[in-house]
Scaffold this motif. Structure first.
Motif, PDB file in Angstrom:
ATOM      1  N   MET A 152       0.824  -1.207   0.000  1.00  8.86           N
ATOM      2  CA  MET A 152       0.000   0.000   0.000  1.00  8.86           C
ATOM      3  C   MET A 152       0.856   1.254   0.000  1.00  8.86           C
ATOM      4  N   ASP A 153       1.996   1.199   0.695  1.00  3.66           N
ATOM      5  CA  ASP A 153       2.890   2.354   0.697  1.00  3.66           C
ATOM      6  C   ASP A 153       3.416   2.633  -0.710  1.00  3.66           C
ATOM      7  N   ASN A 154       3.697   1.549  -1.466  1.00  6.23           N
ATOM      8  CA  ASN A 154       4.127   1.728  -2.858  1.00  6.23           C
ATOM      9  C   ASN A 154       3.056   2.450  -3.673  1.00  6.23           C
ATOM     10  N   VAL A 155       1.797   2.041  -3.473  1.00  4.79           N
ATOM     11  CA  VAL A 155       0.705   2.668  -4.224  1.00  4.79           C
ATOM     12  C   VAL A 155       0.623   4.155  -3.899  1.00  4.79           C
ATOM     13  N   PHE A 156       0.656   4.474  -2.598  1.00  9.05           N
ATOM     14  CA  PHE A 156       0.518   5.879  -2.208  1.00  9.05           C
ATOM     15  C   PHE A 156       1.746   6.691  -2.618  1.00  9.05           C
ATOM     16  N   HIS A 157       2.876   6.016  -2.704  1.00 10.51           N
ATOM     17  CA  HIS A 157       4.120   6.707  -3.019  1.00 10.51           C
ATOM     18  C   HIS A 157       4.274   6.958  -4.518  1.00 10.51           C
ATOM     19  N   HIS A 158       3.829   6.025  -5.333  1.00 11.43           N
ATOM     20  CA  HIS A 158       4.123   6.088  -6.765  1.00 11.43           C
ATOM     21  C   HIS A 158       2.914   6.446  -7.637  1.00 11.43           C
ATOM     22  N   THR A 159       1.786   6.723  -7.039  1.00  8.21           N
ATOM     23  CA  THR A 159       0.620   7.131  -7.838  1.00  8.21           C
ATOM     24  C   THR A 159       0.134   8.482  -7.326  1.00  8.21           C
ATOM     25  N   PRO A 160      -0.436   9.290  -8.202  1.00  3.53           N
ATOM     26  CA  PRO A 160      -0.925  10.608  -7.781  1.00  3.53           C
ATOM     27  C   PRO A 160      -2.099  10.469  -6.822  1.00  3.53           C
ATOM     28  N   PRO A 161      -2.337  11.501  -6.005  1.00  5.90           N
ATOM     29  CA  PRO A 161      -3.539  11.481  -5.164  1.00  5.90           C
ATOM     30  C   PRO A 161      -4.793  11.338  -6.019  1.00  5.90           C
ATOM     31  N   SER A 162      -5.800  10.770  -5.447  1.00  4.27           N
ATOM     32  CA  SER A 162      -7.087  10.470  -6.095  1.00  4.27           C
ATOM     33  C   SER A 162      -7.031   9.286  -7.046  1.00  4.27           C
ATOM     34  N   THR A 163      -5.854   8.621  -7.144  1.00  4.90           N
ATOM     35  CA  THR A 163      -5.767   7.418  -7.978  1.00  4.90           C
ATOM     36  C   THR A 163      -6.489   6.269  -7.284  1.00  4.90           C
ATOM     37  N   THR A 213      -4.642 -15.891  -2.608  1.00  7.84           N
ATOM     38  CA  THR A 213      -4.094 -14.852  -3.487  1.00  7.84           C
ATOM     39  C   THR A 213      -4.475 -13.474  -2.960  1.00  7.84           C
ATOM     40  N   LEU A 214      -3.446 -12.663  -2.762  1.00  8.97           N
ATOM     41  CA  LEU A 214      -3.635 -11.268  -2.358  1.00  8.97           C
ATOM     42  C   LEU A 214      -3.299 -10.393  -3.564  1.00  8.97           C
ATOM     43  N   VAL A 215      -4.257  -9.551  -3.971  1.00 10.45           N
ATOM     44  CA  VAL A 215      -4.083  -8.702  -5.153  1.00 10.45           C
ATOM     45  C   VAL A 215      -4.240  -7.241  -4.755  1.00 10.45           C
ATOM     46  N   VAL A 216      -3.280  -6.419  -5.196  1.00 15.20           N
ATOM     47  CA  VAL A 216      -3.368  -4.968  -5.006  1.00 15.20           C
ATOM     48  C   VAL A 216      -3.310  -4.333  -6.393  1.00 15.20           C
ATOM     49  N   ASP A 217      -4.422  -3.694  -6.801  1.00 11.51           N
ATOM     50  CA  ASP A 217      -4.533  -3.012  -8.103  1.00 11.51           C
ATOM     51  C   ASP A 217      -4.514  -1.504  -7.886  1.00 11.51           C
ATOM     52  N   ASP A 218      -4.015  -0.789  -8.869  1.00 11.02           N
ATOM     53  CA  ASP A 218      -4.127   0.668  -8.838  1.00 11.02           C
ATOM     54  C   ASP A 218      -4.337   1.171 -10.262  1.00 11.02           C
ATOM     55  N   ALA A 219      -4.781   2.405 -10.349  1.00 10.46           N
ATOM     56  CA  ALA A 219      -5.043   3.013 -11.658  1.00 10.46           C
ATOM     57  C   ALA A 219      -3.914   3.950 -12.062  1.00 10.46           C
ATOM     58  N   GLY A 220      -2.726   3.706 -11.545  1.00 10.10           N
ATOM     59  CA  GLY A 220      -1.599   4.572 -11.837  1.00 10.10           C
ATOM     60  C   GLY A 220      -0.915   4.239 -13.150  1.00 10.10           C
ATOM     61  N   PRO A 221       0.325   4.673 -13.292  1.00  8.74           N
ATOM     62  CA  PRO A 221       1.028   4.480 -14.572  1.00  8.74           C
ATOM     63  C   PRO A 221       1.538   3.060 -14.780  1.00  8.74           C
ATOM     64  N   GLY A 222       1.501   2.204 -13.775  1.00  9.12           N
ATOM     65  CA  GLY A 222       1.969   0.834 -13.930  1.00  9.12           C
ATOM     66  C   GLY A 222       3.467   0.713 -13.694  1.00  9.12           C
ATOM     67  N   VAL A 223       3.987  -0.490 -13.912  1.00 15.15           N
ATOM     68  CA  VAL A 223       5.411  -0.783 -13.716  1.00 15.15           C
ATOM     69  C   VAL A 223       6.033  -1.029 -15.080  1.00 15.15           C
ATOM     70  N   ALA A 224       7.016  -0.211 -15.430  1.00 12.11           N
ATOM     71  CA  ALA A 224       7.619  -0.320 -16.755  1.00 12.11           C
ATOM     72  C   ALA A 224       8.377  -1.633 -16.943  1.00 12.11           C
ATOM     73  N   ASP A 225       9.107  -2.070 -15.935  1.00 10.85           N
ATOM     74  CA  ASP A 225       9.917  -3.292 -16.041  1.00 10.85           C
ATOM     75  C   ASP A 225       9.619  -4.181 -14.829  1.00 10.85           C
ATOM     76  N   PRO A 226       8.572  -5.039 -14.926  1.00 12.31           N
ATOM     77  CA  PRO A 226       8.183  -5.854 -13.770  1.00 12.31           C
ATOM     78  C   PRO A 226       9.298  -6.772 -13.274  1.00 12.31           C
ATOM     79  N   GLU A 227      10.069  -7.342 -14.185  1.00 16.40           N
ATOM     80  CA  GLU A 227      11.130  -8.259 -13.763  1.00 16.40           C
ATOM     81  C   GLU A 227      12.196  -7.548 -12.947  1.00 16.40           C
ATOM     82  N   ALA A 228      12.596  -6.373 -13.399  1.00 14.79           N
ATOM     83  CA  ALA A 228      13.617  -5.618 -12.662  1.00 14.79           C
ATOM     84  C   ALA A 228      13.078  -5.126 -11.327  1.00 14.79           C
ATOM     85  N   ALA A 229      11.775  -4.856 -11.261  1.00 16.26           N
ATOM     86  CA  ALA A 229      11.190  -4.335 -10.023  1.00 16.26           C
ATOM     87  C   ALA A 229      11.263  -5.340  -8.884  1.00 16.26           C
ATOM     88  N   LEU A 230      11.376  -6.639  -9.208  1.00 12.03           N
ATOM     89  CA  LEU A 230      11.417  -7.672  -8.174  1.00 12.03           C
ATOM     90  C   LEU A 230      12.823  -7.903  -7.644  1.00 12.03           C
TER      91      LEU A 230
END
Length: 426
Positions: free
Chosen positions: A317-328, A342-359
């Protein structure tokens, strides 16, 4: 341990065998000497008996030939007429022989001129048999001793292996030991010590996690406030200080998580998510975010501590609040299916450009530490599950954690949980 016991038994058996062998050899030699003395005395008595009947040279000579001392050339008879029959090295006056009266005036003397040989072939054979019996007996003693010590050795091996397992691999292992009462008592003491250690570590982790979560809450608020105060040296310094503190808290939480689960910890995913989303939903309302939470009513147990899973939820959740604009918009859901939670966290932000590197640990392309996803990855993989970064149904990033359900037998090749949402691969 087996080698030590074998050496101890071998040394003990060898020492006892040598002492007994030496005593036996002495007794055998003394017995052989006594037999030789008795044999010589018997020979003299035999010749004396013949002399009381006759002093005929041929008869006496035949009698001497019939004795062992005579055959060996160690027996002589000195007759009254001065004749010597047999082998003699002494004179009648100087000998210490057996005197036999052959008449009223005459006396014959029977002499063994040298002692019998004590060490002969028979004595050597007897000593050789004693040595053989001693060696075989010592070997059998070692084998029997090892056999009798086998239960104790097995108990020590089990104790050693289990203690090593507790110390190096799995601190949840306990010793189940049968054997000598002393070893059973020692095993019970080790188990009790491990239990106490587990409780102390669990309490320590709980305290650290509680402090970390308490710090995360005001830090999140402080960071949001710092981002709204504009630019300038002071604002930048505040933001850097907040970021540094957040990094430290992330490392503490990750350290707590990596040491959790060792003592049978488990929690309910839905319950933990519900508890943590009370805080995050309130912040979402302050920022004008739509926060949708979808949780099942059925139990969703996983082999993680409550503190460890709470750290995962807070990190995501901190990632979502940190990397997406308010009201997202943001959505959180938990689904139980086919042995997986399964735990799923979705957001309407810009997404992750490189999912493999992000891990990758510490990787981030948006100015953060990259520890949040690493905390989540370590937690889900500790249960045998996986983490996936995808394009979500809200159009932004979807972080999907597939935890293996506690006490559930399943294969890693089970159907992917993302199919439940009808998600198309990106």
């Amino acid at each position: 341990m087996r080698a030590l016991v074998t050496r101890a038994l071998g040394v003990t058996a060898a020492t006892s065998a040598v002492l007994l062998l030496a005593l036996a050899i002495v007794l055998v030699v003394l017995d052989a000497r006594e037999e030789a003395r008795v044999s010589d005395e018997h020979a003299r008595q035999t010749i004396a008996a013949v002399l009381t009947v006759t002093t005929d040279h041929d008869t006496v000579r035949a009698a001497i030939a019939g004795t062992s001392a005579g055959v060996e050339g160690r027996l002589a008879v000195y007759l009254p007429d001065g004749a010597t029959i047999g082998v003699g090295t002494s004179t009648p006056e100087l000998t210490d022989g057996l005197r036999v009266a052959t008449s009223l005036e005459d006396t014959a003397i029977v002499v063994t001129t040298s002692p019998a040989e004590v060490v002969d072939g028979e004595l050597v054979l007897r000593i050789a048999l004693l040595v053989l019996v001693t060696v075989v007996g010592a070997g059998l003693a070692v084998l029997v001793g090892r056999r009798m010590a086998h239960p104790a050795l097995d108990a020590v091996r089990v104790l050693s292996d289990t203690a090593r397992e507790i110390g190096l691999h799995d601190v949840n292992v306990r010793i189940k030991l049968t054997g000598p009462a002393e070893l059973v008592t020692l095993a019970e003491s080790i188990n009790a010590a491990a239990d106490r250690t587990g409780r102390l570590l669990a309490k320590e982790r709980e305290m650290i996690a509680d402090v970390s979560h308490r710090l995360r809450t005001p830090l999140t608020a402080l960071r949001l406030d710092a981002e709204s105060i504009g630019s300038g040296p002071v604002a930048e310094r505040i933001r850097r200080a907040v970021t540094s503190m957040e990094n430290d808290v992330d490392r503490i939480i990750q350290s707590v998580h990596q040491n959790s689960g060792e003592f049978g910890d488990r929690c309910d995913v839905s319950a933990v998510v519900r508890t943590r989303m009370v805080f995050w939903t309130a912040y979402a309302e302050d920022q004008g975010r739509i926060c949708d939470v979808d949780l099942p009513y059925e139990p969703t147990p996983v082999a993680l501590s409550t503190e460890g899973l709470s750290a995962v939820v807070d990190a995501l959740m901190d990632n979502v609040f940190h990397h997406t604009p308010p009201s997202t918009e943001v959505g959180v859901a938990v689904v139980r299916h086919a042995g997986w939670i399964t735990l799923v966290v979705d957001d309407a932000g810009p997404g992750v450009a490189d999912p493999e590197a992000a891990l990758l640990r510490g990787a981030s392309g948006r100015g953060s530490t990259g520890l949040g996803l690493d905390i989540a990855r370590a937690a889900v993989e500790s249960t045998g599950g996986t983490i996936h970064i995808e394009r979500g149904k809200l159009g932004g990033a979807r972080i999907r954690l597939r935890f293996a359900e506690a006490d559930s037998n399943h294969e890693r090749q089970s159907p992917r949980a993302w199919r439940l949402w009808g998600q198309r691969p990106q």
